[in-house]
Design an enzyme around this catalytic site. Structure first.
Site, PDB file in Angstrom:
ATOM      1  CD  GLU A  70     -12.448   2.803  -3.424  1.00 66.48           C
ATOM      2  OE1 GLU A  70     -12.509   1.663  -2.907  1.00 66.48           O
ATOM      3  OE2 GLU A  70     -11.399   3.463  -3.478  1.00 66.48           O
TER       4      GLU A  70
ATOM      5  CD  GLN B 249      -3.044   0.847   0.116  1.00 68.52           C
ATOM      6  OE1 GLN B 249      -3.417  -0.289  -0.148  1.00 68.52           O
ATOM      7  NE2 GLN B 249      -3.526   1.918  -0.501  1.00 68.52           N
TER       8      GLN B 249
ATOM      9  CB  SER C  31      -5.813   0.353   2.569  1.00 70.79           C
ATOM     10  OG  SER C  31      -6.496  -0.566   1.743  1.00 70.79           O
TER      11      SER C  31
END
Length: 216
Positions: free
Chosen positions: A181, A80, A125
């Site tokens: 999203e 990430q 995340s």
């Protein structure tokens, strides 16, 4: 309005399947869950304790006539970090019209601020939790709204809770979650997922009911 209190599930909110991970609630770089390969993929992984539920959901989608493609699943902190730094560097390059700038340069810091709105910072995340998966139709694998299969996501939104998943970042909850999203699904267990999807709330709203001090 908040659903009537007596209908809220009796759960242990301290379990990490309910954890809200974001810029204000970061995971340690040392956090590495036990993960296993997702059945229909070559190299995508999901939390071992719950991968069977994900495999079952993907199998049900195939049986329903869809061609699910796992565009993203478990990511390590370092991966990430690499994604985020690459995006920040790309933005800095564009901002300076091709000039290389040091990470300490104010222009690079401006690029970091922009990158935070596009790519999640390391530690922020849900993919690092091993409980999140990005799903697309194999025939339409671009993460562009106009190109998405509405029937594909309609099936997911109707059935995902049966396997313990929720649509994590719906468009209408952007102001609460910070992200839009429609392809991102998160495992929270069947009881919580059923409640969240039926009530039309997001994980932040669900979590805040059990932890009144939580701010989002």
């Amino acid at each position: 309005p908040e659903p009537t209190k007596d209908i809220w599930p009796d759960i242990d909110i301290t379990l990490d399947i309910y954890a809200v991970i974001n810029n204000d609630n970061l995971l340690s770089s040392a956090f590495e869950p036990d993960v296993s390969k997702i059945a229909i993929t070559r190299y995508m992984y999901f939390r071992s304790d719950y991968v069977a539920e994900l495999d079952a959901m993907l199998a049900a989608m195939i049986e329903a006539g869809f061609s699910p493609y796992v565009a993203g699943a478990y990511r390590t902190y370092s991966y990430q970090s690499q994604m985020f730094n690459t995006k920040a560097s790309q933005i800095a390059y564009e901002m300076t019209e091709g000039k290389v700038v040091e990470h300490t340069d104010p222009l690079y810091q401006d690029a970091v601020k922009v990158a935070k709105k596009i790519t999640m910072m390391p530690g922020s995340s849900e993919h690092q939790l091993g409980l999140a998966v990005d799903l697309l139709d194999r025939q339409r694998t671009r993460m562009v709204y106009e190109d998405m299969d509405t029937d594909f996501f309609a099936w997911l939104d109707e059935h995902c809770w049966e396997y313990g998943f929720i649509k994590r970042y719906p468009t209408r909850k952007l102001l609460l979650t910070g992200w839009d999203e429609p392809w991102h699904y998160r495992y929270v267990g069947r009881v919580a997922a059923k409640f969240i999807m039926e009530q039309g709330i997001c994980l932040e709203e669900f979590y805040a009911h059990y932890v009144p001090t939580f701010k989002y």
